[in-house]
Enzyme design. Sequence first.
Site, short mmCIF file in Angstrom:
data_model
loop_
_atom_site.label_atom_id
_atom_site.label_comp_id
_atom_site.label_asym_id
_atom_site.label_seq_id
_atom_site.Cartn_x
_atom_site.Cartn_y
_atom_site.Cartn_z
N GLY A 162 -2.18 38.04 30.71
CA GLY A 162 -2.26 39.30 31.17
C GLY A 162 -1.15 40.87 30.80
N SER A 168 -1.96 38.81 24.51
CA SER A 168 -3.71 38.56 23.42
C SER A 168 -3.47 37.22 23.83
CB SER A 168 -3.32 38.92 22.05
OG SER A 168 -4.50 39.65 22.26
N SER A 212 -5.77 35.95 25.65
CA SER A 212 -7.54 35.71 25.02
C SER A 212 -7.48 35.79 24.16
CB SER A 212 -8.19 37.29 25.75
OG SER A 212 -7.64 38.65 25.88
N ASP A 239 -6.30 41.87 18.17
CA ASP A 239 -5.52 40.70 19.07
C ASP A 239 -6.16 39.91 17.92
OD1 ASP A 239 -4.64 43.19 20.72
OD2 ASP A 239 -6.17 42.37 22.12
P1 ADP Z 1 -4.13 39.11 27.53
O1 ADP Z 1 -3.46 40.63 27.94
O2 ADP Z 1 -3.18 37.95 27.85
O3 ADP Z 1 -4.99 38.94 26.17
P2 ADP Z 1 -6.25 38.95 29.06
O4 ADP Z 1 -6.79 39.95 30.37
O5 ADP Z 1 -7.09 39.78 28.29
O6 ADP Z 1 -4.83 39.31 28.91
O7 ADP Z 1 -6.59 37.95 29.07
C1 ADP Z 1 -6.10 37.33 30.05
C2 ADP Z 1 -7.80 35.45 30.61
O8 ADP Z 1 -7.60 34.76 28.96
C3 ADP Z 1 -7.09 34.97 30.96
O9 ADP Z 1 -7.77 35.73 32.29
C4 ADP Z 1 -8.00 33.78 30.95
O10 ADP Z 1 -9.68 33.82 31.55
C5 ADP Z 1 -7.88 33.49 29.65
N1 ADP Z 1 -6.88 33.10 29.34
C6 ADP Z 1 -6.35 33.55 28.91
N2 ADP Z 1 -5.61 31.73 28.65
C7 ADP Z 1 -6.21 31.30 29.24
C8 ADP Z 1 -5.12 29.48 29.34
N3 ADP Z 1 -4.18 29.14 28.69
N4 ADP Z 1 -6.18 28.82 29.59
C9 ADP Z 1 -7.47 29.57 29.93
N5 ADP Z 1 -7.92 31.11 30.06
C10 ADP Z 1 -7.03 31.61 29.39
MG MG Z 2 -7.06 40.48 25.63
#
Ligand code: ADP
Ligand code: MG
Length: 392
Positions: free
Chosen positions: A130, A134, A136, A180
């Site tokens: 978050g 990226s 996700s 991403d």
């Molecule tokens: P970001 O900007 O980091 O992509 P997002 O809100 O798009 O933020 O994605 C975050 C989500 O991705 C988390 O809430 C989780 O569901 C998933 N995720 C990310 N990293 C992990 C991890 N290490 N283990 C499990 N799920 C993860």
């Molecule tokens: Mg993301």
Amino acid sequence: MHPKDLVTSTFRQRFDKEPTFVALAPGRVNILGEHVDFNDGFVLPAAIDRATYIAFAPAESGSEHSTLVAVDFGEEASFTLESIATKTNTDGAALPEWATYPAGVAWALKESSLTVPAIQAVFASDVPRGAGLSSSASVEMAFAIAWQTLSKWELPPMQRALLGQKAENQYVGVNCGIMDQFASACGISGKLLLLDCRSLEWQVLPVPEDVAIVIADTCVRRKLTDGAYNQRRQACEDAVKILSQHLPSVKALRDVSVDDFNRLSDQLPGVVEKRARHVVEEIERSRRAIPLLEQGNIREFGQIMNECHASLRDLYEVSIPELNVMVEIAQSLPGCLGARLTGAGFGGCTANLVEKSVAEAFAAELAQQYEGKTSLKPEIYICKASDGARLV
Ligand code: ADP
Ligand code: MG
């Protein structure tokens, strides 16, 4: 423990055997081209040397259950190709949110008639969640590599990226662009990736050896920002509608030159003009950036990053005081070539290009001054542009 070791040892404990493979998929940072993807513009991200790692093996023979362990959440989920459609665990409960990312990839592969073998997988990441780096997409691209490795099909990285985007858009329900997954899948060591968001053609541009990418997390998290983003998207669409009455070939802000924009800007309502000006000028900045990077003129490129920040702050208005403080401190420090907020805004990280020889000192000073001014403890990551998702 490094996530690579963590996933391997957790896999051993959980499944009582060695993983057959370990793969990784990096996070990414966008260096230039912000809020232009849905205007058919250019983005300039790099994959970074922080990644999601996955240790995996085919499921026991005859089993149709995929078993996933998210070490960072201390949780496990399990699904079959049948239970994916209903987003449920094999015990009938709803899949936890984190599991919708890998399940979404399985769903998208299946939709494309690609085989999705049942898997035993343990994954963990050092991409902060978050923060706008990226995490996700890195999860999605790590699982895409895992399923590809256990299957007979093989897709070019961009195709894997598109499937990941489809998973996130249609299965998880997050309306992200392609940048991403693209950066996580297609990253190249030492390079920035220039992606044309209209044609999806891309090329690489060098980052000089003696330059580090420093990412500074304000540790402020965006919340409930959908409305703000949608308003900005709408403003860009409104601008296209009005400008295309004068310039019939305009399909997106990408098609409007800075000169044409200046000539017609008084046709646009005030806020619409500001939002669209950011986009038109940002696309122009990315065009100017290409020869500079090709020539290794990182100083002038850094100036363009600084201009980008000012535009996101004053015209697109997606900055916040903490991001501005982080950028202002960075720009005042020795060895800083350029600094700007990166990602969607309203929190998250700044991207900085810094002379490698002083990167450690830069990071320490930036952290100290930021904490002094905001009472928030930032996270600073000294990164390098890295290769995309792959087996390790
Ligand atoms: P970001 O900007 O980091 O992509 P997002 O809100 O798009 O933020 O994605 C975050 C989500 O991705 C988390 O809430 C989780 O569901 C998933 N995720 C990310 N990293 C992990 C991890 N290490 N283990 C499990 N799920 C993860
Ligand atoms: Mg993301």
